[in-house]
Enzyme design. Structure first.
Site, short mmCIF file in Angstrom:
data_model
loop_
_atom_site.label_atom_id
_atom_site.label_comp_id
_atom_site.label_asym_id
_atom_site.label_seq_id
_atom_site.Cartn_x
_atom_site.Cartn_y
_atom_site.Cartn_z
N TYR A 181 -16.37 -6.55 14.11
CA TYR A 181 -15.98 -5.45 13.22
C TYR A 181 -14.92 -4.58 13.88
CZ TYR A 181 -16.68 -2.07 9.43
OH TYR A 181 -16.50 -1.27 8.33
N LYS A 218 -11.01 -6.42 7.06
CA LYS A 218 -10.11 -7.11 7.99
C LYS A 218 -8.66 -7.25 7.49
CE LYS A 218 -12.78 -7.49 11.26
NZ LYS A 218 -12.52 -6.45 12.22
N HIS A 233 -15.32 6.38 13.76
CA HIS A 233 -16.71 6.02 13.50
C HIS A 233 -17.21 5.08 14.59
CE1 HIS A 233 -17.07 6.96 8.91
NE2 HIS A 233 -16.65 7.99 9.61
N TYR A 242 -23.34 -0.32 4.28
CA TYR A 242 -23.24 -1.63 3.61
C TYR A 242 -24.65 -1.95 3.12
CZ TYR A 242 -18.63 -2.49 5.75
OH TYR A 242 -17.31 -2.43 6.12
N PRO A 301 -12.94 -8.49 1.11
CA PRO A 301 -12.83 -7.19 1.79
C PRO A 301 -14.01 -6.82 2.69
CG PRO A 301 -13.23 -6.90 -0.57
CD PRO A 301 -12.98 -8.35 -0.35
P1 FAD Z 1 0.70 -6.04 0.74
O1 FAD Z 1 0.06 -4.75 1.05
O2 FAD Z 1 0.22 -6.79 -0.46
O3 FAD Z 1 2.25 -5.79 0.62
C1 FAD Z 1 3.14 -6.74 0.10
C2 FAD Z 1 4.29 -6.04 -0.56
O4 FAD Z 1 5.24 -7.00 -1.02
C3 FAD Z 1 3.85 -5.26 -1.78
O5 FAD Z 1 4.32 -3.93 -1.68
C4 FAD Z 1 4.49 -6.02 -2.94
O6 FAD Z 1 4.82 -5.17 -4.02
C5 FAD Z 1 5.69 -6.61 -2.28
N1 FAD Z 1 6.24 -7.79 -2.97
C6 FAD Z 1 5.56 -8.79 -3.59
N2 FAD Z 1 6.41 -9.67 -4.12
C7 FAD Z 1 7.66 -9.24 -3.82
C8 FAD Z 1 8.96 -9.75 -4.12
N3 FAD Z 1 9.11 -10.87 -4.81
N4 FAD Z 1 10.03 -9.05 -3.68
C9 FAD Z 1 9.86 -7.90 -2.97
N5 FAD Z 1 8.65 -7.39 -2.67
C10 FAD Z 1 7.56 -8.04 -3.09
N6 FAD Z 1 -8.52 -4.84 2.73
C11 FAD Z 1 -9.50 -4.23 3.37
O7 FAD Z 1 -9.58 -4.40 4.58
N7 FAD Z 1 -10.36 -3.40 2.67
C12 FAD Z 1 -10.24 -3.17 1.32
O8 FAD Z 1 -11.00 -2.43 0.73
C13 FAD Z 1 -9.22 -3.81 0.63
N8 FAD Z 1 -9.04 -3.64 -0.71
C14 FAD Z 1 -8.03 -4.30 -1.34
C15 FAD Z 1 -7.85 -4.14 -2.72
C16 FAD Z 1 -6.84 -4.84 -3.39
C17 FAD Z 1 -6.65 -4.66 -4.89
C18 FAD Z 1 -6.00 -5.72 -2.65
C19 FAD Z 1 -4.91 -6.52 -3.37
C20 FAD Z 1 -6.18 -5.85 -1.28
C21 FAD Z 1 -7.19 -5.16 -0.62
N9 FAD Z 1 -7.38 -5.28 0.76
C22 FAD Z 1 -8.37 -4.65 1.39
C23 FAD Z 1 -6.53 -6.08 1.60
C24 FAD Z 1 -5.45 -5.24 2.28
O9 FAD Z 1 -5.10 -4.14 1.49
C25 FAD Z 1 -4.29 -6.17 2.52
O10 FAD Z 1 -4.74 -7.17 3.44
C26 FAD Z 1 -3.04 -5.50 3.05
O11 FAD Z 1 -2.44 -4.71 2.03
C27 FAD Z 1 -2.04 -6.55 3.53
O12 FAD Z 1 -0.80 -5.97 3.79
P2 FAD Z 1 0.53 -6.77 3.52
O13 FAD Z 1 1.63 -5.86 3.93
O14 FAD Z 1 0.42 -8.11 4.13
O15 FAD Z 1 0.57 -7.04 1.95
C1 DHB Z 2 -13.40 0.00 2.98
C2 DHB Z 2 -13.17 -1.24 2.51
C3 DHB Z 2 -13.83 -2.32 3.05
O1 DHB Z 2 -13.60 -3.55 2.61
C4 DHB Z 2 -14.76 -2.17 4.04
O2 DHB Z 2 -15.41 -3.24 4.52
C5 DHB Z 2 -14.99 -0.92 4.53
C6 DHB Z 2 -14.31 0.17 3.99
C7 DHB Z 2 -12.69 1.15 2.40
O3 DHB Z 2 -11.91 0.94 1.47
O4 DHB Z 2 -12.91 2.27 2.85
#
Ligand code: FAD
Ligand code: DHB
Length: 400
Positions: free
Chosen positions: A386, A299, A72, A202, A295
């Site tokens: 962005y 980022k 995009h 948005y 969100p």
């Molecule tokens: P995570 O993806 O959270 O991975 C951490 C892992 O550690 C998980 O699999 C968990 O199960 C595991 N874990 C936890 N505790 C333990 C333990 N004690 N022992 C072993 N394993 C453990 N970001 C966006 O940019 N856009 C979005 O739309 C968006 N939507 C989101 C919606 C939700 C519900 C959430 C929670 C986050 C969202 N985010 C979004 C943020 C983005 O998904 C996260 O920033 C990203 O997943 C970060 O990756 P990570 O690997 O650091 O953490």
């Molecule tokens: C999506 C999530 C976001 O937070 C955003 O700013 C743009 C797209 C998505 O889940 O596609």
């Protein structure tokens, strides 16, 4: 058991780190509390910065991303009944983002790790980390079959998300935490209907924010600002679609929002959170374990990937006796973390309706939005952030 790097969490941060380390010939063990199926199905982010795409490509992980990801070149900002395009390519010298779901990134990473013979223990319990200030930290866990393990490591990566056990393993008096809650949440749906837009919309509306994203040519991803403590039962599908129709409406334009069956539905709370430093002895935090952004602006996933792109070479050098990159790890990451924290806060507060806000606040928001869509300087600032700032350099993660 013995490994070089013990990794807690099989989210994007932990899995990508395990892969980047393997490319450098470094052995790791990944411990994950959830099942593989759960990790692969969890609906989350969907937008990759160009630097994240390049990182995955350089790491040999972009086969499906290159075939199925949708590039995009901008976004739409909608407010006061008008829709404006922000052209990232024109404003940033050709930079773009790619729509490719986090679920797909995680699926590809898990498949790659397992195919390469990587150790990933799903369904683990009672994960503990210890001896963190020694040069032989330990990772303990109980595997899916109930056997207890103690893994002697050279370093441990806490990639276990916001609710994990690694950040709390750092003495609280050594951490500085900065955080902010927001008086709203996002209700997100996945819908079995082709997107009604070519690029993300948005929308700022007096009823609240709405976002139209997508997951491919036949699946839409849509979000609505809702009250933070509202039960999801208050939002039957018909009410969600009515509200989306209202917030995206563009009278007289002929544009229409297509509706379809809702495949998945969930409410996400919103907060900004930064915990520093991101290192304690031989424990290194990465991704949501150290920081959370709201969100708006997409980022969170990109920050998690950028952290491990810094961490992989730092651990490589540390294990060979050079601690300079490891010593710089926290400050290097926090520079980008704070930029994204500010950008996400700015996008969030510009686009959402703040409950109880007065007419003055509403006019200030509209003025900011009008400025962003009319001033090239302001639009460039949005586009640059962005698409990712600072831009992740080529060759960031994998060994050259
Ligand atoms: P995570 O993806 O959270 O991975 C951490 C892992 O550690 C998980 O699999 C968990 O199960 C595991 N874990 C936890 N505790 C333990 C333990 N004690 N022992 C072993 N394993 C453990 N970001 C966006 O940019 N856009 C979005 O739309 C968006 N939507 C989101 C919606 C939700 C519900 C959430 C929670 C986050 C969202 N985010 C979004 C943020 C983005 O998904 C996260 O920033 C990203 O997943 C970060 O990756 P990570 O690997 O650091 O953490
Ligand atoms: C999506 C999530 C976001 O937070 C955003 O700013 C743009 C797209 C998505 O889940 O596609």
């Amino acid at each position: 058991m013995r490994t070089q790097v013990g990794i807690v969490g099989a989210g994007p941060a932990g899995l990508l780190l395990s892969h980047l380390l393997a490319l450098r010939g470094i052995d790791s063990v990944v411990v994950e509390v959830r099942s593989r199926a759960y990790c692969e199905a969890r609906q989350r982010a969907g937008v990759l910065e160009d630097g994240s795409v390049r990182l995955l490509r350089e790491a040999g992980l972009a086969g499906r991303l290159d075939r199925q990801g949708l590039e995009h070149g901008g976004i739409y900002l909608q407010f006061a009944g008008e829709r404006h395009h922000i052209d990232f390519r024109a404003l940033t010298g050709g930079r773009t983002v790619t729509v490719f779901a986090q679920t797909e990134v995680v699926r590809d990473l898990i498949a790659q790790r397992l195919a390469a013979g990587g150790a990933v223990h799903f369904d683990a319990s009672d994960t503990e980390v210890g001896h963190l200030t020694s040069d032989r930290p330990v990772l303990r866990f109980t595997d899916a079959a109930g056997a207890r393990h103690e893994v002697a490591c050279d370093a441990i990566a806490g990639c276990d998300g916001f609710h994990g056990i690694c950040r709390p393993a750092i003495p609280a008096d050594l951490l500085t935490v900065r955080q902010r809650g927001y008086p709203y949440a996002w209700l997100g749906i996945l819908a079995d209907v082709p997107p009604s837009t070519d690029e993300l919309i948005y929308a700022h509306h007096r009823n609240g924010f709405a976002l139209h994203s997508l997951r491919g040519p036949t699946i839409s991803r849509l979000y609505l600002q809702v009250d933070p403590d509202e039960p999801i039962e208050n939002w039957p599908d018909d009410r969600i679609w009515d509200e989306l129709q209202c917030r995206f409406e563009l009278p007289g334009s002929g544009w229409a929002l297509k509706q379809g069956p809702v495949l998945d539905k969930g409410i996400t709370p919103m907060r900004s959170f930064v915990s520093a430093p991101m290192r304690y002895g031989r424990l290194f935090l990465a991704g949501d374990a150290a920081h959370i952004v709201p969100p708006t602006g997409a980022k969170g996933l990109n920050l998690a990937m950028a952290d491990v792109a810094v961490l992989a070479p730092a651990l490589d050098a540390l294990l060979r006796g050079d601690s300079r990159l490891a010593d710089a790890y926290s400050a290097t990451c926090l520079n980008r973390v704070w930029r994204s924290t500010h950008f996400s806060w700015w996008m969030t507060t510009m686009l959402h309706r703040t409950p109880g806000a007065d007419d003055m606040a509403a006019e200030l928001q509209l003025s900011q939005l009008r400025y962003v869509v009319s001033s090239r300087a302001a639009a460039t600032s949005l586009a640059e952030n962005y698409t990712g700032y600072p831009a992740l350099p080529a060759g960031a993660g994998p060994a050259r």
